[in-house]
Design a protein around this motif. Structure first.
Motif, mmCIF file in Angstrom:
data_model
loop_
_atom_site.group_PDB
_atom_site.id
_atom_site.type_symbol
_atom_site.label_atom_id
_atom_site.label_comp_id
_atom_site.label_asym_id
_atom_site.label_seq_id
_atom_site.Cartn_x
_atom_site.Cartn_y
_atom_site.Cartn_z
ATOM 1 N N GLN A 47 0.808 -1.204 0.000
ATOM 2 C CA GLN A 47 0.000 0.000 0.000
ATOM 3 C C GLN A 47 0.852 1.270 0.000
ATOM 4 O OE1 GLN A 47 -2.499 -0.423 3.432
ATOM 5 N NE2 GLN A 47 -3.752 -2.054 2.542
ATOM 6 N N ASN A 48 1.925 1.247 0.775
ATOM 7 C CA ASN A 48 2.701 2.466 0.988
ATOM 8 C C ASN A 48 3.971 2.562 0.149
ATOM 9 O OD1 ASN A 48 0.817 3.045 3.020
ATOM 10 N ND2 ASN A 48 2.045 2.008 4.575
ATOM 11 N N GLY A 49 4.478 1.412 -0.309
ATOM 12 C CA GLY A 49 5.768 1.432 -0.985
ATOM 13 C C GLY A 49 6.904 1.440 0.014
ATOM 14 N N VAL A 50 8.118 1.398 -0.485
ATOM 15 C CA VAL A 50 9.311 1.373 0.359
ATOM 16 C C VAL A 50 9.993 2.737 0.303
ATOM 17 C CG1 VAL A 50 11.614 0.362 0.586
ATOM 18 C CG2 VAL A 50 9.677 -1.100 0.057
ATOM 19 N N PRO A 51 10.419 3.289 1.438
ATOM 20 C CA PRO A 51 11.163 4.555 1.395
ATOM 21 C C PRO A 51 12.396 4.418 0.507
ATOM 22 C CG PRO A 51 10.582 3.972 3.652
ATOM 23 C CD PRO A 51 10.244 2.792 2.808
ATOM 24 N N LEU A 52 12.696 5.475 -0.227
ATOM 25 C CA LEU A 52 13.846 5.424 -1.126
ATOM 26 C C LEU A 52 15.137 5.168 -0.356
ATOM 27 C CD1 LEU A 52 13.036 8.334 -3.618
ATOM 28 C CD2 LEU A 52 12.459 5.903 -3.766
ATOM 29 N N SER A 53 15.155 5.550 0.930
ATOM 30 C CA SER A 53 16.359 5.337 1.738
ATOM 31 C C SER A 53 16.637 3.859 1.970
ATOM 32 C CB SER A 53 16.218 6.048 3.083
ATOM 33 O OG SER A 53 15.080 5.557 3.791
ATOM 34 N N GLU A 54 15.611 2.987 1.791
ATOM 35 C CA GLU A 54 15.784 1.559 1.995
ATOM 36 C C GLU A 54 16.308 0.849 0.753
ATOM 37 O OE1 GLU A 54 15.417 -0.170 4.836
ATOM 38 O OE2 GLU A 54 15.118 1.768 5.815
ATOM 39 N N LEU A 55 16.321 1.545 -0.374
ATOM 40 C CA LEU A 55 16.813 0.933 -1.602
ATOM 41 C C LEU A 55 18.328 0.815 -1.575
ATOM 42 C CD1 LEU A 55 14.658 2.649 -4.372
ATOM 43 C CD2 LEU A 55 14.433 0.320 -3.485
ATOM 44 N N GLY A 56 18.838 -0.208 -2.241
ATOM 45 C CA GLY A 56 20.279 -0.341 -2.381
ATOM 46 C C GLY A 56 20.849 0.770 -3.235
ATOM 47 N N PRO A 57 22.094 1.146 -3.032
ATOM 48 C CA PRO A 57 22.687 2.267 -3.786
ATOM 49 C C PRO A 57 22.742 2.006 -5.286
ATOM 50 C CG PRO A 57 24.370 1.056 -2.553
ATOM 51 C CD PRO A 57 23.048 0.543 -2.091
ATOM 52 N N ASP A 58 22.798 0.745 -5.697
ATOM 53 C CA ASP A 58 22.881 0.415 -7.124
ATOM 54 C C ASP A 58 21.630 -0.314 -7.600
ATOM 55 O OD1 ASP A 58 25.530 1.457 -7.280
ATOM 56 O OD2 ASP A 58 26.297 -0.400 -6.422
ATOM 57 N N ALA A 59 20.492 -0.045 -6.969
ATOM 58 C CA ALA A 59 19.261 -0.709 -7.369
ATOM 59 C C ALA A 59 18.934 -0.378 -8.828
ATOM 60 C CB ALA A 59 18.111 -0.278 -6.466
ATOM 61 N N PRO A 60 18.744 -1.378 -9.686
ATOM 62 C CA PRO A 60 18.483 -1.110 -11.109
ATOM 63 C C PRO A 60 17.047 -0.653 -11.332
ATOM 64 C CG PRO A 60 18.400 -3.466 -10.689
ATOM 65 C CD PRO A 60 18.805 -2.822 -9.390
ATOM 66 N N GLN A 61 16.812 0.059 -12.422
ATOM 67 C CA GLN A 61 15.466 0.476 -12.780
ATOM 68 C C GLN A 61 14.635 -0.699 -13.283
ATOM 69 O OE1 GLN A 61 14.004 3.560 -12.244
ATOM 70 N NE2 GLN A 61 15.897 3.763 -11.050
ATOM 71 N N SER A 62 15.289 -1.677 -13.866
ATOM 72 C CA SER A 62 14.599 -2.887 -14.302
ATOM 73 C C SER A 62 15.583 -4.043 -14.264
ATOM 74 C CB SER A 62 14.024 -2.718 -15.718
ATOM 75 O OG SER A 62 15.069 -2.548 -16.651
ATOM 76 N N TYR A 63 15.037 -5.233 -14.120
ATOM 77 C CA TYR A 63 15.898 -6.414 -14.071
ATOM 78 C C TYR A 63 15.120 -7.615 -14.580
ATOM 79 C CZ TYR A 63 18.873 -10.174 -12.416
ATOM 80 O OH TYR A 63 19.662 -11.287 -12.362
ATOM 81 N N THR A 64 15.754 -8.402 -15.444
ATOM 82 C CA THR A 64 15.162 -9.635 -15.940
ATOM 83 C C THR A 64 15.732 -10.806 -15.154
ATOM 84 O OG1 THR A 64 14.922 -8.705 -18.160
ATOM 85 C CG2 THR A 64 14.806 -11.100 -17.949
ATOM 86 N N MET A 107 10.392 -9.946 -15.876
ATOM 87 C CA MET A 107 11.085 -8.658 -15.827
ATOM 88 C C MET A 107 10.489 -7.813 -14.717
ATOM 89 S SD MET A 107 11.813 -5.920 -18.870
ATOM 90 C CE MET A 107 12.936 -7.082 -19.650
ATOM 91 N N LEU A 108 11.335 -7.349 -13.815
ATOM 92 C CA LEU A 108 10.928 -6.523 -12.690
ATOM 93 C C LEU A 108 11.272 -5.076 -12.972
ATOM 94 C CD1 LEU A 108 12.328 -8.825 -9.838
ATOM 95 C CD2 LEU A 108 10.021 -8.820 -10.795
ATOM 96 N N ASP A 109 10.289 -4.169 -12.822
ATOM 97 C CA ASP A 109 10.495 -2.734 -13.020
ATOM 98 C C ASP A 109 10.383 -2.018 -11.689
ATOM 99 O OD1 ASP A 109 10.954 -2.782 -15.712
ATOM 100 O OD2 ASP A 109 8.860 -2.520 -16.273
ATOM 101 N N LEU A 110 11.299 -1.083 -11.451
ATOM 102 C CA LEU A 110 11.334 -0.303 -10.214
ATOM 103 C C LEU A 110 10.737 1.078 -10.473
ATOM 104 C CD1 LEU A 110 12.294 -0.107 -7.243
ATOM 105 C CD2 LEU A 110 14.470 0.762 -8.119
ATOM 106 N N ASP A 111 9.720 1.444 -9.707
ATOM 107 C CA ASP A 111 9.066 2.744 -9.808
ATOM 108 C C ASP A 111 9.406 3.548 -8.565
ATOM 109 O OD1 ASP A 111 7.453 4.930 -10.118
ATOM 110 O OD2 ASP A 111 5.554 3.858 -9.820
#
Length: 403
Positions: A47-64, A107-111
């Motif tokens: 519902q809320n999403g994840v805070p951007l601070s919790e993302l890894g520094p090299d999190a890709p925009q998309s990944y297969t 394929m996973l997309d990061l928004d």
């Protein structure tokens, strides 16, 4: 449904859809552990999403997703802390109902819009390159579990699910033993025959309900001592192979040379069916336990845990490296479960403050050295896989809940 099975159909389907459409009923064997707490966390994040601070520094925009990936790898790719897999799951809860059922080709997309992060499956991304499948009039079953991503690379821990055996003093004294070999051989290997006996009340007998009775053969049961309290937590037996019971232990009446009746003990006959190394008289046998198929869910313990490393399994080296197995001084009686992730702490050095005229003694802070995950538990001892490490892990290192 019947028309679909017996008509020739040509269309693009995912392998999962093919398997589900051809099975007579629902797939009931997929019993993946997802706790209510993890499900609640996932729903909240969905519902809320994840805070951007919790993302890894090299999190890709998309990944297969690729063959050979693991859930731990993908979690670590998008999040700073891989054991927070419920957050990763929650980010794509609307698309992936079960975090264990992620397949190569998706394929996973990061928004990252609106200051929150969400993960979703790209519509048509995984299906676009799938081949056209022609269904003929016969049943096909695709093993979904075999193609879904595992939590960890299974080859790293599969040998340890069968090999290390923790026994207590009673189990050690009750274990059957090899007492003689055929033709007086000193060493035994696969294909050889030997003779074994159990202790009183533990004779080697056929079980009518079983067609074959298999035993594990081990030696050198080493006591595992708690590095803090000195308590013997159990005895770690060295696995050396397997033996099949060919004939039960029995007794035979005969007449001795002096004419008196006597009763001879006839030991059980065993055949060596697998040998990791050569066996000999005196090696012990324990019944083969039923296979345990587990799906590991990396997660932090819900209650505070403090443990110590007891030993480095199967290695004479002082320090354990990444992907090695260690034993801990905590087990099921302490609330340890398979999948628990613990932080490895390196004790801070003790030194003297040379800048102080009084030479005050100092104790530097403990620093996190890496992570490990428990994959097998006994009552007082657990086995864990070192997932990542900064420097070598040694016996006595402290383990705590990850932060």
């Amino acid at each position: 449904m019947a028309q679909t099975l017996f008509d020739t159909v040509s269309r693009k389907l995912t392998w999962t859809a093919i398997a589900c459409s051809l099975l007579a009923g629902p797939v009931l064997s997929q019993n993946f552990p997802v706790t209510e707490q993890q499900r609640a966390t996932a729903k909240q994040v969905a519902q809320n999403g994840v805070p951007l601070s919790e993302l890894g520094p090299d999190a890709p925009q998309s990944y297969t997703v690729k063959p050979g990936d693991t859930l731990w790898d993908i979690s670590g790719m998008f999040l700073k802390n891989p054991w927070h897999w419920p957050e990763l799951w929650g980010m794509n809860l609307s698309d992936i109902k079960n975090p264990h059922l992620i397949y190569p080709g998706q394929m996973l997309d990061l928004d990252t819009s609106n200051g929150r992060a969400r993960l979703s499956l790209r519509t048509g991304g995984a299906d676009a390159d799938l081949p056209t499948v022609r269904v003929s009039p016969r049943t096909r079953i695709e093993n979904l579990k075999a193609s879904a991503l595992p939590t960890l690379k299974s080859h790293l821990i599969e040998p340890f699910l069968a090999e290390p055996m923790i026994v207590d003093e009673l189990g050690l004294s009750a274990a059957a033993r090899i007492v003689a070999t055929q033709d007086g051989r000193v060493l035994l290997s696969r294909g050889d025959r030997a003779y074994a006996r159990g202790n009183a009340g533990y004779e080697l007998q056929d079980e009518p309900a079983k067609k074959q009775q298999m035993f594990r053969v081990f030696r050198n049961a080493t006591p595992l001592k708690d590095p803090v309290s000195g308590e013997v937590l159990g005895y770690e037996a060295q696995y050396i192979g397997k033996a099949l019971l060919a004939r039960s232990e029995s007794s035979q009446e005969s007449v001795a040379a002096d004419g008196k009746n006597r009763t001879d003990i006839v030991p059980a006959t065993i055949d060596i069916v697998d040998a990791k190394e050569e066996m000999r008289v005196g090696d012990r046998l324990l019944p083969e336990p039923p296979p345990q198929l587990q799906s590991y869910v990396p997660r932090a313990p819900t209650s505070p845990i403090e443990a110590r490393i007891v030993s480095i399994y199967g290695s004479a080296v002082v320090n354990a490296a990444q992907n090695q197995v260690v034993s801990l001084n905590r087990g099921s009686r302490d609330g340890i479960e398979s999948g628990h992730v613990l932080a490895i702490m390196t004790d801070g050095a003790r030194l003297v403050d040379k800048t102080d005229a009084k030479l005050t003694p100092l104790k530097l802070p403990d620093e996190r050295n890496g992570l490990l995950m428990v994959f097998r538990t006994f009552e007082k001892v657990s086995y864990a896989l070192v997932l990542d490490i900064t420097q070598g892990v040694k016996v006595g290192d402290r383990l705590i809940n990850p932060r």
